[in-house]
Design an enzyme around this catalytic site. Structure first.
Site, PDB file in Angstrom:
ATOM      1  N   GLU A  91       0.811  -1.165  -0.038  1.00 25.34           N
ATOM      2  CA  GLU A  91       0.149   0.036  -0.022  1.00 25.34           C
ATOM      3  C   GLU A  91       0.952   1.384   0.101  1.00 25.34           C
ATOM      4  O   GLU A  91       1.901   1.334   0.449  1.00 25.34           O
ATOM      5  CB  GLU A  91      -0.835  -0.042   1.160  1.00 25.34           C
ATOM      6  CG  GLU A  91      -1.962  -0.891   1.206  1.00 25.34           C
ATOM      7  CD  GLU A  91      -2.747  -1.118   2.386  1.00 25.34           C
ATOM      8  OE1 GLU A  91      -4.108  -1.284   2.655  1.00 25.34           O
ATOM      9  OE2 GLU A  91      -2.202  -1.160   3.452  1.00 25.34           O
ATOM     10  N   CYS A 104       3.865   8.417   1.064  1.00 27.66           N
ATOM     11  CA  CYS A 104       4.593   7.577   1.957  1.00 27.66           C
ATOM     12  C   CYS A 104       4.545   5.900   1.267  1.00 27.66           C
ATOM     13  O   CYS A 104       3.711   5.648   0.831  1.00 27.66           O
ATOM     14  CB  CYS A 104       3.651   7.264   3.437  1.00 27.66           C
ATOM     15  SG  CYS A 104       4.405   5.942   4.338  1.00 27.66           S
ATOM     16  N   CYS A 111       8.434  -7.300   7.245  1.00 31.05           N
ATOM     17  CA  CYS A 111       9.819  -6.813   7.727  1.00 31.05           C
ATOM     18  C   CYS A 111      10.340  -7.864   8.733  1.00 31.05           C
ATOM     19  O   CYS A 111       9.590  -8.302   9.348  1.00 31.05           O
ATOM     20  CB  CYS A 111       9.271  -5.355   8.411  1.00 31.05           C
ATOM     21  SG  CYS A 111      11.076  -4.677   9.207  1.00 31.05           S
ATOM     22  N   CYS A 115       9.340  -5.488  15.385  1.00 38.50           N
ATOM     23  CA  CYS A 115       9.259  -4.301  16.284  1.00 38.50           C
ATOM     24  C   CYS A 115       7.695  -4.882  17.072  1.00 38.50           C
ATOM     25  O   CYS A 115       6.931  -5.248  16.254  1.00 38.50           O
ATOM     26  CB  CYS A 115       9.205  -2.937  15.989  1.00 38.50           C
ATOM     27  SG  CYS A 115      10.704  -2.264  15.236  1.00 38.50           S
ATOM     28  N   CYS A 118       4.092  -3.103  15.874  1.00 44.35           N
ATOM     29  CA  CYS A 118       4.163  -2.879  14.492  1.00 44.35           C
ATOM     30  C   CYS A 118       3.523  -3.891  13.784  1.00 44.35           C
ATOM     31  O   CYS A 118       4.006  -5.106  13.710  1.00 44.35           O
ATOM     32  CB  CYS A 118       5.434  -2.391  13.866  1.00 44.35           C
ATOM     33  SG  CYS A 118       5.397  -2.501  12.076  1.00 44.35           S
ATOM     34  N   SER A 196      13.297   6.664   6.784  1.00 46.43           N
ATOM     35  CA  SER A 196      12.864   6.134   8.203  1.00 46.43           C
ATOM     36  C   SER A 196      13.567   4.831   8.471  1.00 46.43           C
ATOM     37  O   SER A 196      13.427   4.105   7.672  1.00 46.43           O
ATOM     38  CB  SER A 196      11.446   6.310   8.336  1.00 46.43           C
ATOM     39  OG  SER A 196      10.984   5.602   9.893  1.00 46.43           O
ATOM     40  N   ASN A 295      -1.418   3.292  16.725  1.00 42.39           N
ATOM     41  CA  ASN A 295      -2.679   2.690  15.905  1.00 42.39           C
ATOM     42  C   ASN A 295      -2.762   1.418  16.074  1.00 42.39           C
ATOM     43  O   ASN A 295      -1.922   0.679  15.787  1.00 42.39           O
ATOM     44  CB  ASN A 295      -2.189   3.195  14.467  1.00 42.39           C
ATOM     45  CG  ASN A 295      -2.228   4.461  14.032  1.00 42.39           C
ATOM     46  OD1 ASN A 295      -3.247   5.278  14.616  1.00 42.39           O
ATOM     47  ND2 ASN A 295      -1.491   5.064  13.273  1.00 42.39           N
ATOM     48  N   CYS A 338      -0.256   4.964  10.162  1.00 40.63           N
ATOM     49  CA  CYS A 338       1.072   4.322  10.267  1.00 40.63           C
ATOM     50  C   CYS A 338       0.848   2.817  11.086  1.00 40.63           C
ATOM     51  O   CYS A 338      -0.287   3.051  11.772  1.00 40.63           O
ATOM     52  CB  CYS A 338       2.054   5.184  11.452  1.00 40.63           C
ATOM     53  SG  CYS A 338       2.074   6.721  10.884  1.00 40.63           S
TER      54      CYS A 338
HETATM   55  N1  SAH Z   1      11.189   0.465   8.938  1.00 42.94           N
HETATM   56  C1  SAH Z   1      11.345   1.928   9.143  1.00 42.94           C
HETATM   57  C2  SAH Z   1      10.124   2.392   8.417  1.00 42.94           C
HETATM   58  C3  SAH Z   1       8.666   1.935   8.480  1.00 42.94           C
HETATM   59  S1  SAH Z   1       7.794   2.065   9.954  1.00 42.94           S
HETATM   60  C4  SAH Z   1      11.195   2.138  10.704  1.00 42.94           C
HETATM   61  O1  SAH Z   1      10.957   1.422  11.499  1.00 42.94           O
HETATM   62  O2  SAH Z   1      11.363   3.431  10.959  1.00 42.94           O
HETATM   63  C5  SAH Z   1       7.563   3.604   9.926  1.00 42.94           C
HETATM   64  C6  SAH Z   1       6.963   4.323  11.186  1.00 42.94           C
HETATM   65  O3  SAH Z   1       5.674   3.724  11.643  1.00 42.94           O
HETATM   66  C7  SAH Z   1       7.945   4.107  12.487  1.00 42.94           C
HETATM   67  O4  SAH Z   1       8.242   4.951  13.155  1.00 42.94           O
HETATM   68  C8  SAH Z   1       7.230   2.988  12.837  1.00 42.94           C
HETATM   69  O5  SAH Z   1       7.816   2.687  14.315  1.00 42.94           O
HETATM   70  C9  SAH Z   1       5.706   3.547  13.028  1.00 42.94           C
HETATM   71  N2  SAH Z   1       4.739   2.500  13.448  1.00 42.94           N
HETATM   72  C10 SAH Z   1       4.863   1.353  13.382  1.00 42.94           C
HETATM   73  N3  SAH Z   1       3.819   0.471  13.760  1.00 42.94           N
HETATM   74  C11 SAH Z   1       2.891   1.552  14.338  1.00 42.94           C
HETATM   75  C12 SAH Z   1       1.672   1.689  15.019  1.00 42.94           C
HETATM   76  N4  SAH Z   1       1.077   0.395  15.132  1.00 42.94           N
HETATM   77  N5  SAH Z   1       1.095   2.824  15.361  1.00 42.94           N
HETATM   78  C13 SAH Z   1       1.907   3.979  15.093  1.00 42.94           C
HETATM   79  N6  SAH Z   1       3.035   3.639  14.365  1.00 42.94           N
HETATM   80  C14 SAH Z   1       3.569   2.783  14.158  1.00 42.94           C
HETATM   81 FE1  SF4 Z   2      10.228  -3.132  10.300  1.00 40.66          FE
HETATM   82 FE2  SF4 Z   2       9.808  -0.462  10.802  1.00 40.66          FE
HETATM   83 FE3  SF4 Z   2       7.624  -1.959  11.717  1.00 40.66          FE
HETATM   84 FE4  SF4 Z   2      10.100  -2.222  12.892  1.00 40.66          FE
HETATM   85  S1  SF4 Z   2       8.643  -0.434  12.949  1.00 40.66           S
HETATM   86  S2  SF4 Z   2       8.835  -4.008  12.352  1.00 40.66           S
HETATM   87  S3  SF4 Z   2      11.594  -1.678  11.515  1.00 40.66           S
HETATM   88  S4  SF4 Z   2       8.543  -1.827   9.586  1.00 40.66           S
END
Ligand code: SAH
Ligand code: SF4
Length: 360
Positions: A91, A104, A111, A115, A118, A196, A295, A338
């Protein structure tokens, strides 16, 4: 196999043309057709010599990902669902604001970095995107959005903040950056392209030398003990090393600050003590903060911080002299916020009725 010109930077395109016995400077003309005008049919590239068009049709192709659906949120956020190959969808989200329009884009399907907050991370790693697949997202969005009445592109900024860790797909990502920055590609300045990362430090070092763009770092915790859990790659590249790498990056980067992203999770990383630890943690690094209210997604196990906690956290950072933004949740009625860009994708592609592509 015919080469896909969508994913070639200017140098590679010139080489390809030379290989076909053509003048390398034609690369500029071709790039303009592909990226400025969103043209994928060589036959329509009217000011290119017929012999070149025929040779291209034989040896090359402009292949874009398949558009599955396009949605617009009540707040103007737009989302494109693109199919890369059967079962692999990504997306792309466009967020309009008063003074800019930010696209974006994703760099991987899934990934590997896991994390915990996420949904992309929960999904696991599927595969890297090619340069053509990364640029294909910009191609579709640019074709749909075009230019404003003054002739300015509607997409003024691109952020590599969608699915995936861009620095774990380094080669494809830097070539995509080349095309984003090229005047005959998308003509963006380095300051308007933001990568990022959760902190893959050796690749960050290479990026600094090869393609320095604006930098956002997913910090999310002020101590190694907590970051080791939330952002597991911290176990390999801890906060002290991350801060040193950020400082070095700023010496060559196009901006004089790093943006630290911090997802606020209720009761996990959002206390006043965490905010004060965060101030100490970034000492010496010129930075801004982007606080992101979490989120939710199914079975995440986390809750969004309460509004008072978000305010208190922000105030402590501001009182310490930092510029802080709290990210507005945009497009959540179409799951474009996000961290909502995964998991449901495959299901959704089955449910959605495809919409025809808009012509420029
Ligand atoms: N992998 C890279 C870029 C993609 S994630 C990174 O981690 O920076 C992009 C952003 O969205 C990151 O800051 C991530 O921490 C945030 N993100 C991931 N899951 C989220 C969620 N459930 N709610 C809000 N932000 C989130
Ligand atoms: Fe990957 Fe970024 Fe999500 Fe962490 S926050 S799992 S690095 S996409």
């Amino acid at each position: 196999m015919r080469v896909n010109l969508l994913g070639l930077n200017r140098e590679e395109l010139a080489q390809t043309l030379e290989g076909l016995g053509q003048k390398p400077f034609r690369a500029r003309q071709l790039m303009r057709w592909i990226h400025h005008f969103g043209q994928s049919d060589f036959g329509q590239m009217t000011d290119i010599a017929k012999s070149l068009r025929e040779s291209l049709a034989q040896h090359a192709v402009v292949e874009v990902p398949r558009l599955v659906s396009e949605q617009t949120s009540a707040d103007g956020t737009r989302k494109w669902l693109l199919e890369l190959s059967p079962g692999n969808a990504i997306e792309t989200v466009f967020i309009p604001e008063d003074d800019r329009g930010t696209l974006c884009i994703s760099s991987q399907v899934g990934c590997a970095l896991a994390c915990t907050f996420c949904s992309t991370g929960r999904q696991g790693f599927n595969r890297n995107l090619s340069t053509a697949e990364i640029i294909g997202q910009v191609w579709w969005a640019n074709r749909a959005l075009g230019r404003d009445p003054k002739g300015e592109r509607i997409i003024s900024n691109v952020v590599l903040m969608g699915m995936g860790e861009p620095l774990l797909n380094y080669d494809a990502v830097v070539k995509a950056i080349d095309i984003l920055l090229d005047d005959f590609g998308y003509g963006l300045s380095r300051r308007r392209v933001t990568l990022s990362t959760s902190g893959v430090l050796p690749a960050l070092e290479r990026l600094r030398e090869r393609a320095p763009v604006a930098l956002a770092v997913s910090l999310h915790a002020p101590t190694d003990a907590l970051r080791d859990v939330l952002v597991p790659i911290n176990q390999k590249y801890p906060i002290k090393d991350l801060m040193a790498a950020c400082q070095r990056y700023l010496e060559d980067g196009p901006r004089d600050f790093v943006t630290f992203e911090y997802v606020l999770l209720d009761g996990v990383n959002d206390s006043e003590a965490h905010a004060r630890q965060l101030v100490a943690c970034v000492a010496g690094v010129s930075c801004k903060f982007n606080l992101i209210p979490f989120n939710p997604f199914p079975n995440s196990g986390y809750r969004r911080s309460r509004p008072e906690a978000i305010r208190r956290f922000r105030d402590i950072l501001m009182q310490a002299g930092f510029v802080v933004t709290v990210r507005k949740t945009r497009g959540d009625d179409i799951d474009a916020a996000c961290g909502q860009l995964a998991g449901q994708v495959v299901d959704k592609s089955r449910r959605h009725v495809p919409v025809p592509a808009q012509t420029p």
